[in-house]
Design a protein around this motif. Sequence first.
Motif, mmCIF file in Angstrom:
data_model
loop_
_atom_site.group_PDB
_atom_site.id
_atom_site.type_symbol
_atom_site.label_atom_id
_atom_site.label_comp_id
_atom_site.label_asym_id
_atom_site.label_seq_id
_atom_site.Cartn_x
_atom_site.Cartn_y
_atom_site.Cartn_z
ATOM 1 N N ARG A 107 0.795 -1.229 0.000
ATOM 2 C CA ARG A 107 0.000 0.000 0.000
ATOM 3 C C ARG A 107 0.828 1.280 0.000
ATOM 4 O O ARG A 107 0.359 2.316 -0.491
ATOM 5 N N ALA A 108 2.027 1.248 0.567
ATOM 6 C CA ALA A 108 2.804 2.487 0.631
ATOM 7 C C ALA A 108 4.284 2.192 0.808
ATOM 8 O O ALA A 108 4.673 1.184 1.401
ATOM 9 N N LEU A 109 5.096 3.094 0.278
ATOM 10 C CA LEU A 109 6.550 3.017 0.387
ATOM 11 C C LEU A 109 7.106 4.327 0.913
ATOM 12 O O LEU A 109 6.513 5.397 0.707
ATOM 13 N N GLU A 110 8.257 4.240 1.533
ATOM 14 C CA GLU A 110 9.060 5.427 1.827
ATOM 15 C C GLU A 110 10.128 5.506 0.748
ATOM 16 O O GLU A 110 11.001 4.643 0.681
ATOM 17 N N PRO A 111 10.073 6.492 -0.157
ATOM 18 C CA PRO A 111 11.013 6.529 -1.285
ATOM 19 C C PRO A 111 12.454 6.632 -0.814
ATOM 20 O O PRO A 111 12.754 7.386 0.115
ATOM 21 N N GLN A 112 13.338 5.882 -1.473
ATOM 22 C CA GLN A 112 14.722 5.838 -1.017
ATOM 23 C C GLN A 112 15.728 6.055 -2.133
ATOM 24 O O GLN A 112 16.659 6.835 -1.993
ATOM 25 N N TYR A 113 15.575 5.371 -3.262
ATOM 26 C CA TYR A 113 16.532 5.480 -4.366
ATOM 27 C C TYR A 113 15.792 5.827 -5.661
ATOM 28 O O TYR A 113 14.674 5.389 -5.878
ATOM 29 N N GLY A 114 16.459 6.612 -6.504
ATOM 30 C CA GLY A 114 15.858 7.011 -7.769
ATOM 31 C C GLY A 114 14.717 7.991 -7.598
ATOM 32 O O GLY A 114 13.775 8.019 -8.406
ATOM 33 N N ILE A 115 14.787 8.802 -6.568
ATOM 34 C CA ILE A 115 13.681 9.716 -6.253
ATOM 35 C C ILE A 115 13.453 10.736 -7.366
ATOM 36 O O ILE A 115 12.303 11.098 -7.655
ATOM 37 N N GLU A 116 14.509 11.188 -8.025
ATOM 38 C CA GLU A 116 14.339 12.155 -9.117
ATOM 39 C C GLU A 116 13.567 11.533 -10.281
ATOM 40 O O GLU A 116 12.739 12.198 -10.918
ATOM 41 N N VAL A 117 13.812 10.257 -10.549
ATOM 42 C CA VAL A 117 13.053 9.553 -11.586
ATOM 43 C C VAL A 117 11.585 9.456 -11.179
ATOM 44 O O VAL A 117 10.673 9.662 -11.993
ATOM 45 N N MET A 118 11.341 9.157 -9.897
ATOM 46 C CA MET A 118 9.966 9.090 -9.394
ATOM 47 C C MET A 118 9.250 10.426 -9.585
ATOM 48 O O MET A 118 8.083 10.461 -10.002
#
Length: 204
Positions: A107-118
């Motif tokens: 249901r949910a993530l804490e973004p960690q890597y590749g945040i600029e792509v996200m």
Amino acid sequence: MQAFPKNIVPLPQDFYDQPTLELANALLGCLLVKETNEGITAGYIVETEAYLGPNDKAAHSFNNRRTARTEVMFHRSGLAYTYQMHTHCLFNVVSGGEGRPEAVLIRALEPQYGIEVMKIRRGMEKNIGLTNGPGKLTKSLGITMEDYGRLLSHPPLYIANGFSPESKSVGKRIGIENSGEARDYPWRFWVTNNKYVSRHQKSE
């Protein structure tokens, strides 16, 4: 931008061989990774929901309903079950073992890597809102219906070790009001007080 570490490896297949409710709890803090041509994106799992198949009125496989959509749920644990809801693709981990169509919704993530792509994929500038919902996280990571049936112990879509949450909470699942008594089952798990959880509520 934080580079993706080379020492991150997928969890072994036997990690997924635990009972569904235990798996839904154990996935909290794990790192969900998707490799694409645009780069590697990943985030820590901070919210899950368990769906226990034939006897769970909220599950797609209730009453052993076997369709083209649910077929993957009847196979081995540790496969990706993706399905379309409105305009969103949602991602689940198949559990329960062969012939037991169960799954865990991420249901949910804490973004960690590749945040600029996200951020490019979502058209957003802030981290909050990128992955705090099941449809948001798939778009941010580039998870699509093409990932249906993938084995999660191998790239390009896999789950790896992450962090051990200090506290976990348990409560009712979300958005299943028309599922009878199943709507009250405490089968939603989340990292307590994590700001990326899709909806905050009191623990059961």
